[in-house]
Write a protein that holds these residues in place. Sequence first.
Motif, PDB file in Angstrom:
ATOM      1  N   ASN A 128     -60.821 -84.345  10.912  1.00 15.17           N
ATOM      2  CA  ASN A 128     -60.557 -82.990  10.426  1.00 15.17           C
ATOM      3  C   ASN A 128     -60.572 -81.958  11.558  1.00 15.17           C
ATOM      4  N   ALA A 129     -61.408 -82.184  12.558  1.00 10.58           N
ATOM      5  CA  ALA A 129     -61.494 -81.236  13.675  1.00 10.58           C
ATOM      6  C   ALA A 129     -60.188 -81.184  14.465  1.00 10.58           C
ATOM      7  N   LYS A 130     -59.469 -82.298  14.480  1.00  4.13           N
ATOM      8  CA  LYS A 130     -58.205 -82.364  15.217  1.00  4.13           C
ATOM      9  C   LYS A 130     -56.992 -82.268  14.292  1.00  4.13           C
ATOM     10  N   SER A 131     -57.243 -82.134  12.994  1.00  5.48           N
ATOM     11  CA  SER A 131     -56.150 -82.099  12.007  1.00  5.48           C
ATOM     12  C   SER A 131     -55.199 -83.267  12.210  1.00  5.48           C
ATOM     13  N   THR A 132     -55.769 -84.432  12.357  1.00  6.45           N
ATOM     14  CA  THR A 132     -54.985 -85.626  12.656  1.00  6.45           C
ATOM     15  C   THR A 132     -55.396 -86.770  11.726  1.00  6.45           C
TER      16      THR A 132
ATOM     17  N   ALA B  13     -51.240 -82.428  12.148  1.00  4.23           N
ATOM     18  CA  ALA B  13     -50.829 -81.471  11.129  1.00  4.23           C
ATOM     19  C   ALA B  13     -51.154 -80.045  11.555  1.00  4.23           C
ATOM     20  N   SER B  14     -50.382 -79.122  11.031  1.00  3.15           N
ATOM     21  CA  SER B  14     -50.651 -77.703  11.261  1.00  3.15           C
ATOM     22  C   SER B  14     -50.054 -76.887  10.126  1.00  3.15           C
ATOM     23  N   GLY B  15     -50.589 -75.689   9.927  1.00  2.00           N
ATOM     24  CA  GLY B  15     -50.015 -74.776   8.947  1.00  2.00           C
ATOM     25  C   GLY B  15     -50.576 -74.859   7.555  1.00  2.00           C
ATOM     26  N   PHE B  16     -51.581 -75.697   7.335  1.00  2.00           N
ATOM     27  CA  PHE B  16     -52.221 -75.770   6.017  1.00  2.00           C
ATOM     28  C   PHE B  16     -53.665 -76.239   6.206  1.00  2.00           C
ATOM     29  N   ALA B  17     -54.436 -76.175   5.124  1.00  2.00           N
ATOM     30  CA  ALA B  17     -55.862 -76.505   5.183  1.00  2.00           C
ATOM     31  C   ALA B  17     -56.048 -78.023   5.152  1.00  2.00           C
ATOM     32  N   PHE B  18     -55.895 -78.629   6.304  1.00  2.00           N
ATOM     33  CA  PHE B  18     -55.877 -80.084   6.462  1.00  2.00           C
ATOM     34  C   PHE B  18     -57.020 -80.783   5.741  1.00  2.00           C
ATOM     35  N   SER B  19     -58.230 -80.297   5.907  1.00  2.00           N
ATOM     36  CA  SER B  19     -59.403 -81.012   5.401  1.00  2.00           C
ATOM     37  C   SER B  19     -59.460 -81.065   3.875  1.00  2.00           C
ATOM     38  N   THR B  20     -58.697 -80.226   3.206  1.00  2.00           N
ATOM     39  CA  THR B  20     -58.741 -80.179   1.749  1.00  2.00           C
ATOM     40  C   THR B  20     -57.644 -81.013   1.085  1.00  2.00           C
ATOM     41  N   TYR B  21     -56.790 -81.610   1.885  1.00  2.00           N
ATOM     42  CA  TYR B  21     -55.650 -82.352   1.369  1.00  2.00           C
ATOM     43  C   TYR B  21     -55.900 -83.858   1.329  1.00  2.00           C
ATOM     44  N   THR B  22     -55.271 -84.521   0.386  1.00  2.00           N
ATOM     45  CA  THR B  22     -55.136 -85.974   0.433  1.00  2.00           C
ATOM     46  C   THR B  22     -54.014 -86.305   1.410  1.00  2.00           C
ATOM     47  N   LEU B  23     -54.257 -87.275   2.264  1.00  2.00           N
ATOM     48  CA  LEU B  23     -53.298 -87.635   3.317  1.00  2.00           C
ATOM     49  C   LEU B  23     -52.875 -89.085   3.142  1.00  2.00           C
ATOM     50  N   GLY B  24     -51.689 -89.372   3.588  1.00  2.00           N
ATOM     51  CA  GLY B  24     -51.227 -90.744   3.416  1.00  2.00           C
ATOM     52  C   GLY B  24     -50.188 -91.157   4.426  1.00  2.00           C
TER      53      GLY B  24
ATOM     54  N   GLN C 191     -46.136 -71.930   9.398  1.00  2.00           N
ATOM     55  CA  GLN C 191     -45.153 -72.994   9.209  1.00  2.00           C
ATOM     56  C   GLN C 191     -45.867 -74.348   9.182  1.00  2.00           C
ATOM     57  N   VAL C 192     -45.622 -75.118   8.123  1.00  2.00           N
ATOM     58  CA  VAL C 192     -46.250 -76.425   7.991  1.00  2.00           C
ATOM     59  C   VAL C 192     -45.523 -77.445   8.855  1.00  2.00           C
ATOM     60  N   GLN C 193     -46.305 -78.228   9.578  1.00  2.00           N
ATOM     61  CA  GLN C 193     -45.738 -79.315  10.376  1.00  2.00           C
ATOM     62  C   GLN C 193     -46.614 -80.552  10.277  1.00  2.00           C
ATOM     63  N   LEU C 194     -45.957 -81.698  10.172  1.00  2.00           N
ATOM     64  CA  LEU C 194     -46.600 -83.003  10.288  1.00  2.00           C
ATOM     65  C   LEU C 194     -45.787 -83.768  11.325  1.00  2.00           C
ATOM     66  N   VAL C 195     -46.421 -84.081  12.440  1.00  2.00           N
ATOM     67  CA  VAL C 195     -45.704 -84.708  13.545  1.00  2.00           C
ATOM     68  C   VAL C 195     -46.315 -86.076  13.830  1.00  2.00           C
ATOM     69  N   GLU C 196     -45.514 -87.120  13.555  1.00  2.00           N
ATOM     70  CA  GLU C 196     -45.984 -88.484  13.768  1.00  2.00           C
ATOM     71  C   GLU C 196     -45.680 -88.959  15.180  1.00  2.00           C
ATOM     72  N   SER C 197     -46.485 -89.894  15.641  1.00  2.00           N
ATOM     73  CA  SER C 197     -46.248 -90.549  16.923  1.00  2.00           C
ATOM     74  C   SER C 197     -46.875 -91.933  16.881  1.00  2.00           C
ATOM     75  N   GLY C 198     -46.517 -92.763  17.868  1.00  2.00           N
ATOM     76  CA  GLY C 198     -47.147 -94.074  18.006  1.00  2.00           C
ATOM     77  C   GLY C 198     -46.302 -95.247  17.546  1.00  2.00           C
ATOM     78  N   GLY C 199     -45.147 -94.979  16.983  1.00  2.00           N
ATOM     79  CA  GLY C 199     -44.285 -96.076  16.569  1.00  2.00           C
ATOM     80  C   GLY C 199     -43.683 -96.787  17.768  1.00  2.00           C
ATOM     81  N   GLY C 200     -43.023 -97.918  17.492  1.00  2.00           N
ATOM     82  CA  GLY C 200     -42.379 -98.652  18.569  1.00  2.00           C
ATOM     83  C   GLY C 200     -42.087-100.077  18.167  1.00  2.00           C
ATOM     84  N   LEU C 201     -41.793-100.880  19.172  1.00  2.00           N
ATOM     85  CA  LEU C 201     -41.481-102.289  18.977  1.00  2.00           C
ATOM     86  C   LEU C 201     -42.700-103.123  19.346  1.00  2.00           C
ATOM     87  N   VAL C 202     -43.065-104.045  18.463  1.00  2.00           N
ATOM     88  CA  VAL C 202     -44.223-104.893  18.713  1.00  2.00           C
ATOM     89  C   VAL C 202     -43.929-106.292  18.187  1.00  2.00           C
ATOM     90  N   GLN C 203     -44.525-107.276  18.791  1.00  2.00           N
ATOM     91  CA  GLN C 203     -44.338-108.656  18.351  1.00  2.00           C
ATOM     92  C   GLN C 203     -45.209-108.957  17.126  1.00  2.00           C
TER      93      GLN C 203
END
Length: 115
Positions: free
Chosen positions: A73-77, A24-35, A1-13
């Motif tokens: 790539n080692a952390k798929s992040t 990311a999980s469930g696919f070959a992360f290192s071979t993909y273009t990410l954005g 199962q493919v997952q992309l889980v974001e974090s770190g958003g919030g309120l900032v001045q």
Amino acid sequence: QVQLVESGGGLVQPGGSLRLACVASGFAFSTYTLGWYRQAPGKQRDMAARISSYGRTNYADSVKGRFTISKDNAKSTVYLQMDSLKVEDTGVYYCYAESIFYHYWGQGTQVTVSS
């Protein structure tokens, strides 16, 4: 199962910094273009930054010099370091991964820049 889980958003001045992460999980992360794409209220979703499988980066003109995309790539992040934030950077930020045959989206994380 493919997952992309974001974090770190919030309120900032204005002028502040945030660092987004997308695990990311469930696919070959290192071979993909990410954005990272973003969508302001009432507007279309636009690219903020992209990084190829080889590490080549490109940025929207509006964020050049302020945002930095990177990946582990080692952390798929994939990360988005956002500095000198402006009110107009407010929106939902989405992680994106694509290959020749597939593309995937995360669920989004809210970034609000306000005083």
